[in-house]
Design an enzyme around this catalytic site. Structure first.
Site, PDB file in Angstrom:
ATOM      1  N   ARG A 122       0.832  -1.214   0.000  1.00 23.62           N
ATOM      2  CA  ARG A 122       0.000   0.000   0.000  1.00 23.62           C
ATOM      3  C   ARG A 122       0.860   1.256   0.000  1.00 23.62           C
ATOM      4  O   ARG A 122       0.572   2.209  -0.713  1.00 23.62           O
ATOM      5  CB  ARG A 122      -0.963   0.000   1.179  1.00 23.62           C
TER       6      ARG A 122
ATOM      7  N   ASN B 262      -6.169  -2.727   1.340  1.00 21.18           N
ATOM      8  CA  ASN B 262      -6.193  -4.180   1.434  1.00 21.18           C
ATOM      9  C   ASN B 262      -7.629  -4.652   1.400  1.00 21.18           C
ATOM     10  O   ASN B 262      -8.526  -3.978   1.916  1.00 21.18           O
ATOM     11  CB  ASN B 262      -5.549  -4.652   2.738  1.00 21.18           C
TER      12      ASN B 262
END
Length: 96
Positions: A24, A42
């Protein structure tokens, strides 16, 4: 042939060993360097989801980075959807 500087929207689902490896933050860093707006997060199924808007050339470069991922990631598949630009995503950031 689409205009490479025309704004577009990209949605990508990244599968493989992509959670718990800094994916991320890798995506956020690349997106911000490319001047993109959107988010990365996620998912509960172990995938990472990205939505981003910007010029087509920057989005293609971003997609190349997503296909590689950070050093510890093992990207097995990237599913991509292209959509029209909407301008509603805001500054790129990590969600969830």
């Amino acid at each position: 042939m689409p205009d490479r500087l025309a704004p577009r929207r990209l949605r990508a689902e990244i599968f493989g060993d992509v959670q718990g490896v800094g994916f991320r933050f890798f995506a956020e860093s690349h997106a911000r360097q490319l001047g993109l707006e959107g988010y990365v997060r996620n998912r509960y199924d172990g995938a990472v989801e990205v939505e981003a808007e910007g010029d087509s050339k920057a989005l293609e470069r971003f997609l190349d980075a997503l296909r590689q991922g950070p050093r510890m990631a093992r990207v097995k598949e990237v599913r991509v959807s292209w959509m029209p630009y909407r301008g509603d995503l805001g500054p790129f950031g990590v969600r969830g």
